[in-house]
Design a protein around this motif. Structure first.
Motif, mmCIF file in Angstrom:
data_model
loop_
_atom_site.group_PDB
_atom_site.id
_atom_site.type_symbol
_atom_site.label_atom_id
_atom_site.label_comp_id
_atom_site.label_asym_id
_atom_site.label_seq_id
_atom_site.Cartn_x
_atom_site.Cartn_y
_atom_site.Cartn_z
ATOM 1 N N ARG A 209 39.969 29.328 48.616
ATOM 2 C CA ARG A 209 41.854 27.859 47.746
ATOM 3 C C ARG A 209 43.057 29.424 47.855
ATOM 4 N NH1 ARG A 209 43.590 26.940 43.190
ATOM 5 N NH2 ARG A 209 41.497 26.916 41.909
ATOM 6 N N LEU A 210 42.189 29.832 46.802
ATOM 7 C CA LEU A 210 43.609 30.611 46.879
ATOM 8 C C LEU A 210 44.372 32.097 48.477
ATOM 9 C CD1 LEU A 210 41.989 32.235 43.447
ATOM 10 C CD2 LEU A 210 44.605 30.373 43.814
ATOM 11 N N LEU A 211 43.454 32.453 48.788
ATOM 12 C CA LEU A 211 43.974 33.487 49.821
ATOM 13 C C LEU A 211 44.575 32.325 50.754
ATOM 14 C CD1 LEU A 211 43.649 36.055 51.642
ATOM 15 C CD2 LEU A 211 42.051 36.114 51.824
ATOM 16 N N GLY A 212 43.451 30.771 50.850
ATOM 17 C CA GLY A 212 44.181 30.247 52.020
ATOM 18 C C GLY A 212 45.905 29.515 51.889
ATOM 19 N N PRO A 224 45.364 28.871 39.107
ATOM 20 C CA PRO A 224 45.103 30.495 38.902
ATOM 21 C C PRO A 224 44.405 30.591 38.516
ATOM 22 C CG PRO A 224 46.973 29.867 36.895
ATOM 23 C CD PRO A 224 46.835 28.350 37.878
ATOM 24 N N SER A 225 43.556 31.119 39.069
ATOM 25 C CA SER A 225 41.825 31.813 38.309
ATOM 26 C C SER A 225 41.888 33.290 38.310
ATOM 27 C CB SER A 225 40.818 31.975 39.423
ATOM 28 O OG SER A 225 39.698 32.350 39.770
ATOM 29 N N LEU A 226 41.322 33.455 36.751
ATOM 30 C CA LEU A 226 41.269 34.891 36.405
ATOM 31 C C LEU A 226 39.914 35.615 35.921
ATOM 32 C CD1 LEU A 226 43.212 34.424 33.255
ATOM 33 C CD2 LEU A 226 44.153 36.024 35.623
ATOM 34 N N LEU A 234 45.022 37.676 43.621
ATOM 35 C CA LEU A 234 45.463 36.496 44.179
ATOM 36 C C LEU A 234 46.827 35.803 43.696
ATOM 37 C CD1 LEU A 234 42.855 35.370 46.405
ATOM 38 C CD2 LEU A 234 44.939 35.604 47.118
ATOM 39 N N SER A 235 45.837 35.502 42.597
ATOM 40 C CA SER A 235 46.860 34.706 41.798
ATOM 41 C C SER A 235 48.528 35.121 40.733
ATOM 42 C CB SER A 235 46.319 33.989 40.284
ATOM 43 O OG SER A 235 45.013 33.068 40.437
ATOM 44 N N ARG A 236 48.575 36.106 40.891
ATOM 45 C CA ARG A 236 49.450 37.251 40.087
ATOM 46 C C ARG A 236 50.561 36.801 41.636
ATOM 47 N NH1 ARG A 236 47.900 41.849 40.103
ATOM 48 N NH2 ARG A 236 48.888 42.128 42.555
ATOM 49 N N ASN A 237 50.036 37.405 43.223
ATOM 50 C CA ASN A 237 50.706 37.151 44.152
ATOM 51 C C ASN A 237 51.330 35.497 44.228
ATOM 52 O OD1 ASN A 237 50.655 36.912 47.170
ATOM 53 N ND2 ASN A 237 50.882 39.595 46.782
ATOM 54 N N LEU A 238 50.665 35.050 44.150
ATOM 55 C CA LEU A 238 51.359 33.497 44.642
ATOM 56 C C LEU A 238 52.027 33.205 43.246
ATOM 57 C CD1 LEU A 238 47.689 32.576 45.311
ATOM 58 C CD2 LEU A 238 50.177 32.413 46.800
ATOM 59 N N GLY A 239 52.567 33.780 42.630
ATOM 60 C CA GLY A 239 52.782 33.666 41.496
ATOM 61 C C GLY A 239 52.666 32.597 40.404
ATOM 62 N N LEU A 240 51.543 32.665 40.644
ATOM 63 C CA LEU A 240 50.591 31.043 39.202
ATOM 64 C C LEU A 240 51.166 31.030 38.006
ATOM 65 C CD1 LEU A 240 47.966 30.243 41.279
ATOM 66 C CD2 LEU A 240 50.124 29.070 42.162
ATOM 67 N N ASP A 241 51.003 30.640 36.839
ATOM 68 C CA ASP A 241 51.048 30.736 35.363
ATOM 69 C C ASP A 241 50.124 31.184 35.093
ATOM 70 O OD1 ASP A 241 51.223 30.920 32.905
ATOM 71 O OD2 ASP A 241 52.308 28.126 32.775
#
Length: 452
Positions: A209-212, A224-226, A234-241
């Motif tokens: 989902r994130l890379l897609g 986001p996922s940690l 990935l979550s950081r790169n997508l600018g997610l909270d």
């Protein structure tokens, strides 16, 4: 009488010929009577690179057991540790010192050391060590540690370089996913194909989902996922909270360090919630490392004005202050022994365990208190007797690294709350004897805080 110069030279040469050859071979040091000792320095190994200054010396691992190191160091990355145990593990593993004989040359042990430092939140220390370690590209575990540390540090380029340089085990799912991420960052058309390949090998809905979303460049990427370093990147790169996601062990500490942008504090800290009253407030600030403020609060307290129900808490505060300051406090120890013989069973047990921990730091009993203490029914240690014996023997020989590893072995088995009082007392005494006094005090403070 005039003597020709050639005759003088001939006479001097003849004298030299009759001198003992040893006299002619004397060095300046031998002539002056000095003793010259030649020492052959050992070549650095994979443990010789330092992650940071820990205050521990280059002989940390002298005469340490390689077998113990091979057992304990990987274990520290798998089990939750208490704050005192975590601080000790981070210090010994970040120290630059030639490793246990036989283990210090093993790429697998170097990978275990780096991985454990990352799990404990020492991202910068792990990166520093790996940057000066040879053979990273020839070992999958070392390369993965380098990539994970880079992702957590926000250095995606270095993580992608580690993936590119790896020369073994490149088909593992971790590397397929990382290559897909790196290709996506570079805008390479192959990114979607690599993602599809990774999903066919081992489907991961969250990563997909994130890379897609990153590949699509639009749409809702979801939460986001940690879960791991790659999800974090990935979550950081997508600018997610990232505050919306909660990391789970064993990634919690490095994610927390990554979010904070700094390593954990070098000394142990404990999350204590202050309840009402000055005694509780003093305990809470001491748990966060502010000994001076705790002592100032204690100076304002008069025992006669403390409710009877809190007299034991005041004695425990005094024990905490003495332990944190590294002071012997016989009056407090005597009070704890006295409280260990009166009152309700739970309070007697708390006082008895506190007396045990304070005495483990070296505070001596007076004769009467020692006699009373000897009759206490303190629970037996849980650690195997052989391990306790080995730890105490290592401590008597001032083998700091091995003493620390054996203490950490018991701590890892105990979990996040740390060892039980009897085990903890043996650890405190062993660390003190081995010259690790600061860590011994941390274990004592931790144990005393648990008795509140």
């Amino acid at each position: 009488m005039h003597i020709a110069r050639p005759r003088i030279l001939a006479a001097l040469t003849a004298c030299a010929l009759v001198l003992p050859s040893a006299a002619l071979a004397q060095t300046p040091a031998e002539v002056s009577g000095e003793t010259v000792t030649v020492t052959t320095l050992q070549a650095p190994d994979l443990f010789s690179a330092a992650g940071r200054d820990t205050g521990l010396g280059p002989d940390l691992w002298q005469d340490a057991s390689a077998a113990t190191a091979r057992t304990v160091i990987p274990l520290l990355a798998e089990r939750p540790l208490s704050p005192a145990a975590s601080a000790l593990a981070r210090a010994v593993l970040a120290t630059g010192a030639r490793g246990p004989r036989g283990a210090g040359e093993e790429l697998g042990m170097a990978a275990a050391r780096a991985r454990t430092l990352i799990v404990l939140g020492e991202i910068a220390a792990a990166r520093s060590i790996l940057a000066r370690s040879g053979g990273v590209e020839r070992h999958e575990g070392l390369s993965r540690a380098a990539a994970d540390a880079a992702l957590l540090a926000g250095d995606d380029a270095a993580a992608c370089e580690a993936a590119q340089a790896l020369s073994v085990d490149r088909d593992q799912i971790y590397w397929l996913r990382l290559r897909a991420y790196c290709q996506a960052l570079a805008g390479a058309p192959a990114a979607q194909l690599t993602l599809d390949l990774a999903q066919n090998v081992e489907r991961d809905a969250v990563f997909g989902r994130l890379l897609g979303a990153r590949l699509a460049g639009s749409g809702d990427p979801g939460a986001p996922s940690l879960r791991n370093s790659l999800d974090y990147a990935l979550s950081r790169n997508l600018g997610l909270d990232l505050s919306e996601a909660e990391p789970a062990a064993p990634i919690a500490a490095p994610i927390a360090a990554a979010l904070a942008g700094e390593a954990p504090p070098q000394t142990a800290r404990w999350p204590v919630i202050a309840t009402e009253g000055p005694v509780a407030a003093a305990v809470a600030v001491l748990a966060q490392g502010d000994l001076a403020l705790a002592e100032n609060v204690r100076a304002t307290l008069i025992q006669d004005e403390i409710p009877q129900a809190e007299v034991l808490d005041l004695a425990l505060l005094d024990a905490l202050i003495a332990a944190a300051a590294g002071r012997h406090d016989r009056p407090t120890l005597d009070r704890l022994v006295e409280r260990g013989g009166i009152g309700e069973a739970r309070d007697r047990r708390r006082a008895q365990d506190a007396a045990l921990l304070l005495s483990a730091l070296g505070t001596p009993f007076d004769p009467q208190a020692r006699g009373e203490f000897a009759a206490f029914a303190i629970a037996a240690p849980k650690a195997p007797p052989a391990r306790i014996f080995a730890m105490e023997q290592a401590a008597r020989s001032a083998l700091q690294g091995e003493t620390a590893l054996l203490a950490l072995w018991t701590s890892a088995e105990a979990g996040a709350t740390g060892p039980a009082p009897a085990d903890r007392a043996r650890i405190i005494a062993a660390l003190s004897a081995a010259g690790l006094a600061d860590h011994a005090r941390a274990f004592a403070v931790e144990g005393l805080l648990a008795l509140r």
